[in-house]
Design an enzyme around this catalytic site. Structure first.
Site, PDB file in Angstrom:
ATOM      1  N   HIS A 139       0.826  -1.102   0.097  1.00  0.00           N
ATOM      2  CA  HIS A 139      -0.026  -0.014  -0.093  1.00  0.00           C
ATOM      3  C   HIS A 139       0.761   1.456   0.070  1.00  0.00           C
ATOM      4  O   HIS A 139       1.865   1.446   0.688  1.00  0.00           O
ATOM      5  CB  HIS A 139      -0.724  -0.071   1.331  1.00  0.00           C
ATOM      6  CG  HIS A 139      -1.457   1.405   1.547  1.00  0.00           C
ATOM      7  ND1 HIS A 139      -2.449   1.785   0.630  1.00  0.00           N
ATOM      8  CD2 HIS A 139      -1.409   2.243   2.675  1.00  0.00           C
ATOM      9  CE1 HIS A 139      -2.870   2.872   1.296  1.00  0.00           C
ATOM     10  NE2 HIS A 139      -2.277   3.134   2.531  1.00  0.00           N
ATOM     11  N   HIS A 141       0.913   5.796  -1.410  1.00  0.00           N
ATOM     12  CA  HIS A 141       0.339   7.079  -1.646  1.00  0.00           C
ATOM     13  C   HIS A 141       0.725   7.935  -3.036  1.00  0.00           C
ATOM     14  O   HIS A 141       1.245   8.821  -2.725  1.00  0.00           O
ATOM     15  CB  HIS A 141       0.197   8.001  -0.508  1.00  0.00           C
ATOM     16  CG  HIS A 141      -0.231   7.401   0.786  1.00  0.00           C
ATOM     17  ND1 HIS A 141       0.082   7.999   2.130  1.00  0.00           N
ATOM     18  CD2 HIS A 141      -0.814   6.283   1.116  1.00  0.00           C
ATOM     19  CE1 HIS A 141      -0.494   7.153   3.157  1.00  0.00           C
ATOM     20  NE2 HIS A 141      -1.057   6.388   2.709  1.00  0.00           N
TER      21      HIS A 141
HETATM   22  P1  13P Z   1       0.860   2.742   9.169  1.00  0.00           P
HETATM   23  O1  13P Z   1       1.950   3.847   9.685  1.00  0.00           O
HETATM   24  O2  13P Z   1      -0.143   2.213  10.558  1.00  0.00           O
HETATM   25  O3  13P Z   1       1.345   1.559   8.391  1.00  0.00           O
HETATM   26  O4  13P Z   1      -0.137   3.664   8.439  1.00  0.00           O
HETATM   27  C1  13P Z   1       0.355   4.480   7.101  1.00  0.00           C
HETATM   28  C2  13P Z   1      -0.868   4.446   6.198  1.00  0.00           C
HETATM   29  O5  13P Z   1      -0.533   4.674   5.005  1.00  0.00           O
HETATM   30  C3  13P Z   1      -2.238   4.188   6.556  1.00  0.00           C
HETATM   31  O6  13P Z   1      -2.853   3.877   5.387  1.00  0.00           O
HETATM   32 ZN    ZN Z   2      -2.444   4.919   3.644  1.00  0.00          ZN
END
Ligand code: 13P
Ligand code: ZN
Length: 270
Positions: A139, A141
């Site tokens: 995951h 961004h």
């Molecule tokens: P964490 O630091 O808990 O991995 O969260 C980061 C994140 O991208 C949440 O969507």
């Molecule tokens: Zn995130």
């Protein structure tokens, strides 16, 4: 026992988090990764009977009973993983029907796995049910995919077709398209369940106004999937406000399907 810092799975994780940070996809603690490991590989580097501590997960995942995962820590910065892997990463085994994660290595400052652990574990279970080779959930961004979710229709077919039209090779790399979730509260079991459901039909799931999830056989494949989708979104954000003179037609998408031997999602190419 061999040095875990030299384990191929750990070296690859460090390289990948470093690379993702360099791509600008993981500001601050943004993003998280989990990698499914074989017990045989793990046992070369850690005593699988020496549990450091139990961490409750807050969900059930019976399909993952006894499975081992290398996972990024919550609140940890991808840019720092290379300098202190043992603090920023953890190696856990799921037990108790997935309700407990046994820490076998890492999280040395008392930390715990990513807040998105539900989405990761539920996505692993979903991907394994359709492809037993799936090992990675990632995951992050990426700015252009995120930007696109503010200005583009979130309909999955429409969103995918736009990405396919932005770079010739998109339909080859992700013929099943991308699935899209509307904005939801992150870090919850609900978004985990919704993501996992979407993961049954595609390896890419966009979280509107948040980021993207990718899944694949290894870190390279999963990184490449996100990289390709993000490149397409970047082209889109460069041209969306300009008069469109040319595009990749449905006929050309069909030619790509035939030439590269891929099958696009049913009904998504006219
Ligand atoms: P964490 O630091 O808990 O991995 O969260 C980061 C994140 O991208 C949440 O969507
Ligand atoms: Zn995130």
């Amino acid at each position: 026992m061999k040095n875990i810092l030299e384990a191929p799975f750990l070296v690859e994780m460090v390289r990948t988090t470093t690379n993702m940070y360099a791509h600008g996809w993981d500001e601050r603690n943004g993003g998280n990764i989990s990698v499914l490991l074989d017990e045989g590989d793990v046992a070369e580097y850690v005593d699988v009977n020496a549990v450091i501590r139990d961490i409750p997960t807050g969900f059930e995942a019976p399909a993952l009973e006894g499975k081992y995962f290398l996972v990024t820590g919550t609140g940890k910065y991808f840019k720092n993983v290379q300098y202190d892997p043992a603090r920023n990463l953890g190696l856990v085994r799921l037990t108790n029907g997935g309700k407990t994660a046994q820490l076998l290595w890492g999280f040395t400052d008392g930390g715990r796995f990513t807040s998105e652990f539900p989405a990761h574990m539920m996505s692993h279970a979903a991907r394994l049910s359709v492809n037993p080779d799936n090992r990675v959930v990632m995951h992050c961004h990426p700015a252009n995919l995120l930007a696109m979710t503010y200005v583009h229709d979130l309909d999955e077919r429409a969103f995918t077709r736009t990405l396919w039209q932005m770079c010739t090779e998109c339909i080859v790399v992700f013929p099943e398209g991308v699935n899209v979730l509307p904005w939801m509260l992150c870090g919850t079991n609900e978004i985990g369940e919704a993501t996992a459901e979407k993961m049954k039909t595609a390896r890419l799931v966009v979280w509107a106004q948040h980021g993207i999830y990718g899944a694949g056989a290894d870190l390279d494949e999963t990184f490449g999937l996100i990289e390709t989708a993000e490149k397409a979104a970047e082209i889109y954000m460069k041209i969306a406000h300009l008069p469109l003179k040319n595009t990749i037609s449905d006929n050309q998408l069909r030619q790509l399907e035939t030439h590269f031997g891929v099958k696009a999602r049913e009904g998504w190419v006219d």
